[in-house]
Write a protein that holds these residues in place. Sequence first.
Motif, mmCIF file in Angstrom:
data_model
loop_
_atom_site.group_PDB
_atom_site.id
_atom_site.type_symbol
_atom_site.label_atom_id
_atom_site.label_comp_id
_atom_site.label_asym_id
_atom_site.label_seq_id
_atom_site.Cartn_x
_atom_site.Cartn_y
_atom_site.Cartn_z
ATOM 1 N N GLN A 1 0.683 -1.028 -0.386
ATOM 2 C CA GLN A 1 -0.238 0.289 -0.029
ATOM 3 C C GLN A 1 1.282 1.626 0.341
ATOM 4 O OE1 GLN A 1 -2.684 0.085 2.807
ATOM 5 N NE2 GLN A 1 -3.006 2.537 2.556
ATOM 6 N N VAL A 2 0.353 1.868 -1.148
ATOM 7 C CA VAL A 2 0.953 3.621 -0.892
ATOM 8 C C VAL A 2 1.129 4.096 0.640
ATOM 9 C CG1 VAL A 2 1.692 5.316 -2.351
ATOM 10 C CG2 VAL A 2 1.173 3.277 -3.402
ATOM 11 N N SER A 3 2.424 4.668 0.588
ATOM 12 C CA SER A 3 1.959 5.209 1.928
ATOM 13 C C SER A 3 3.507 6.419 1.165
ATOM 14 C CB SER A 3 2.459 4.942 3.028
ATOM 15 O OG SER A 3 3.649 4.854 3.509
ATOM 16 N N ILE A 24 7.473 8.568 -0.123
ATOM 17 C CA ILE A 24 6.879 7.565 -0.660
ATOM 18 C C ILE A 24 7.066 6.009 -0.675
ATOM 19 C CG2 ILE A 24 7.513 7.994 -2.519
ATOM 20 C CD1 ILE A 24 4.696 6.893 -3.710
ATOM 21 N N SER A 25 6.543 5.180 -0.240
ATOM 22 C CA SER A 25 6.681 3.897 0.302
ATOM 23 C C SER A 25 5.603 3.018 0.076
ATOM 24 C CB SER A 25 7.726 3.684 2.001
ATOM 25 O OG SER A 25 6.527 3.770 2.141
ATOM 26 N N GLY A 26 6.044 1.825 -0.583
ATOM 27 C CA GLY A 26 4.855 1.017 -0.485
ATOM 28 C C GLY A 26 4.827 0.493 -2.301
ATOM 29 N N HIS A 27 5.122 2.012 -2.883
ATOM 30 C CA HIS A 27 4.877 1.895 -4.402
ATOM 31 C C HIS A 27 5.251 0.940 -5.057
ATOM 32 C CE1 HIS A 27 8.208 4.415 -3.677
ATOM 33 N NE2 HIS A 27 8.594 4.405 -5.694
ATOM 34 N N SER A 28 4.083 1.076 -7.193
ATOM 35 C CA SER A 28 5.269 0.161 -7.705
ATOM 36 C C SER A 28 5.607 0.885 -9.162
ATOM 37 C CB SER A 28 4.578 -1.196 -7.660
ATOM 38 O OG SER A 28 3.381 -0.460 -8.589
ATOM 39 N N PRO A 31 5.779 7.801 -9.207
ATOM 40 C CA PRO A 31 5.035 9.279 -9.440
ATOM 41 C C PRO A 31 5.241 9.687 -10.280
ATOM 42 C CG PRO A 31 5.357 8.555 -7.039
ATOM 43 C CD PRO A 31 6.161 7.799 -7.814
ATOM 44 N N THR A 77 12.246 9.588 -4.645
ATOM 45 C CA THR A 77 10.950 9.103 -3.904
ATOM 46 C C THR A 77 10.894 9.580 -2.076
ATOM 47 O OG1 THR A 77 13.570 8.097 -2.205
ATOM 48 C CG2 THR A 77 11.999 6.800 -3.968
ATOM 49 N N TRP A 100 -0.427 10.679 -10.349
ATOM 50 C CA TRP A 100 0.583 9.254 -11.413
ATOM 51 C C TRP A 100 0.161 9.666 -12.995
ATOM 52 C CZ3 TRP A 100 2.999 6.108 -7.748
ATOM 53 C CH2 TRP A 100 2.394 6.050 -6.508
ATOM 54 N N THR A 114 -3.480 10.760 -3.488
ATOM 55 C CA THR A 114 -2.647 10.015 -2.456
ATOM 56 C C THR A 114 -1.533 11.651 -1.805
ATOM 57 O OG1 THR A 114 -2.162 8.527 -3.765
ATOM 58 C CG2 THR A 114 -0.922 8.298 -2.116
#
Length: 125
Positions: A1-3, A24-28, A31, A77, A100, A114
């Motif tokens: 999950q993005v946070s 940012i973390s949890g992103h694939s 952005p 990031t 995004w 987000t």
Amino acid sequence: QVSLAQSGGGSVQAGGSLNLTCTISGHSEQPYYFAWFRQIPGKGREGVAAVNCWSWERYYADSAKGRITISLSRRKTSAYLLITSLKPEDAGRYYCAVRWAFAWDTLLREEYNTWGQGTQVTVSS
């Protein structure tokens, strides 16, 4: 999950400087934009600055030009907001956000879905 995790903020004297960080973390995927918004009691979130993560182009609200700088880490990031020569009207709760996809208005709150948790900035005279 993005946070989005925010740090920085606090109480600063007028004329001083402040640096806010958003990570940012949890992103694939990368952005498209990072942005910073400010909210004061009784008002909606207003866009302060944004940065395009692909072109590195920066966008500023008219009120932010000259004293506020948005920047992006090399790995894209983290985004930073540097505010210099702080004024009482800079006070408020600052939120970072990411988008995004391309946006025509990069400082429009509705373009972002987000958000970070917000961080309070108080300016004392």
